[in-house]
Design a protein around this motif. Structure first.
Motif, PDB file in Angstrom:
ATOM      1  N   GLY A  61       0.768  -1.232   0.000  1.00  0.00           N
ATOM      2  CA  GLY A  61       0.000   0.000   0.000  1.00  0.00           C
ATOM      3  C   GLY A  61       0.801   1.285   0.000  1.00  0.00           C
ATOM      4  N   MET A  62       2.096   1.183  -0.174  1.00  0.00           N
ATOM      5  CA  MET A  62       2.930   2.383  -0.203  1.00  0.00           C
ATOM      6  C   MET A  62       3.029   2.908  -1.634  1.00  0.00           C
ATOM      7  N   PRO A  63       3.090   4.241  -1.797  1.00  0.00           N
ATOM      8  CA  PRO A  63       3.171   4.810  -3.141  1.00  0.00           C
ATOM      9  C   PRO A  63       4.536   4.572  -3.769  1.00  0.00           C
ATOM     10  N   SER A  64       4.522   4.496  -5.104  1.00  0.00           N
ATOM     11  CA  SER A  64       5.786   4.387  -5.850  1.00  0.00           C
ATOM     12  C   SER A  64       6.562   5.685  -5.651  1.00  0.00           C
ATOM     13  N   PRO A  65       7.853   5.702  -5.987  1.00  0.00           N
ATOM     14  CA  PRO A  65       8.621   6.952  -5.855  1.00  0.00           C
ATOM     15  C   PRO A  65       8.018   8.119  -6.634  1.00  0.00           C
ATOM     16  N   ASP A  66       7.568   7.877  -7.869  1.00  0.00           N
ATOM     17  CA  ASP A  66       6.952   8.963  -8.647  1.00  0.00           C
ATOM     18  C   ASP A  66       5.637   9.413  -8.013  1.00  0.00           C
ATOM     19  N   GLU A  67       4.867   8.456  -7.529  1.00  0.00           N
ATOM     20  CA  GLU A  67       3.603   8.790  -6.877  1.00  0.00           C
ATOM     21  C   GLU A  67       3.857   9.571  -5.597  1.00  0.00           C
ATOM     22  N   SER A  68       4.863   9.176  -4.849  1.00  0.00           N
ATOM     23  CA  SER A  68       5.209   9.886  -3.616  1.00  0.00           C
ATOM     24  C   SER A  68       5.574  11.337  -3.909  1.00  0.00           C
TER      25      SER A  68
ATOM     26  N   ASP B 153      -1.328   2.687   3.519  1.00  0.00           N
ATOM     27  CA  ASP B 153      -2.504   2.063   2.921  1.00  0.00           C
ATOM     28  C   ASP B 153      -3.077   2.869   1.749  1.00  0.00           C
ATOM     29  N   GLY B 154      -2.223   3.363   0.885  1.00  0.00           N
ATOM     30  CA  GLY B 154      -2.669   4.084  -0.293  1.00  0.00           C
ATOM     31  C   GLY B 154      -3.139   5.505  -0.044  1.00  0.00           C
ATOM     32  N   LEU B 155      -2.857   6.039   1.131  1.00  0.00           N
ATOM     33  CA  LEU B 155      -3.278   7.396   1.476  1.00  0.00           C
ATOM     34  C   LEU B 155      -2.102   8.253   1.910  1.00  0.00           C
TER      35      LEU B 155
END
Length: 156
Positions: A61-68, A96-98
């Motif tokens: 549920g952790m964001p990818s580096p680009d998403e982060s 958790d995706g948030l």
């Protein structure tokens, strides 16, 4: 009758990073620990929590580096719009995706108007929403502040 004014100076932010778990999922949380010693809770009696939904997730549920990076940009835009005389940054959590942003707020109508304007005016690359409620005892901050004994040991 003379008008009396009191000037409160918010503490200069200082951040502590925690690697934690919530509901058996990894959580990374950055806390403005300068608010631990802030004495004037009555001036910021409202708790504001903003949830930004991540889309590109990797492990657990952790964001990818680009998403982060994108979540950080969105969070910075929101933070710069509401922080200052009306709001104090409390914490930023990812799990958790948030991406969750927590603030303490003085004037809820001003914060609400600002956030509604952001939702209406800015192209939103990610879905985000917020909730704000009266919390004069700072109970919502209690979970965040309870992380500090973990960092400093039971006597910290």
């Amino acid at each position: 009758m003379t008008e009396r004014r009191v000037r409160i100076v918010a503490p200069e932010p200082h951040y502590t990073l925690f690697d934690s778990t919530r509901n058996d999922l990894p959580e990374i949380i950055v806390v403005n620990d300068a608010l631990l010693a802030f004495q004037h809770h009555e001036i910021f009696p409202w708790h504001l929590e903003i949830n930004i939904q991540a889309e590109e997730l990797v492990e657990r549920g952790m964001p990818s580096p680009d998403e982060s990076k994108l979540l950080l940009e969105i969070g910075d835009m929101i933070e710069s719009a509401i922080e200052g005389k009306n709001a104090l940054f409390l914490a930023r959590s990812t799990w958790d995706g948030l991406r969750q942003l927590s603030f303490r707020v003085h004037d809820p109508e001003l914060a609400n108007d600002t956030l509604q304007s952001l939702l209406a005016d800015k192209p939103n690359t990610r879905f985000w929403e917020y909730r704000m409620h009266h919390d004069p005892e700072w109970q919502e901050a209690g979970y965040i502040f309870s992380l500090f004994p973990l960092a400093n040991g039971p006597d910290g």
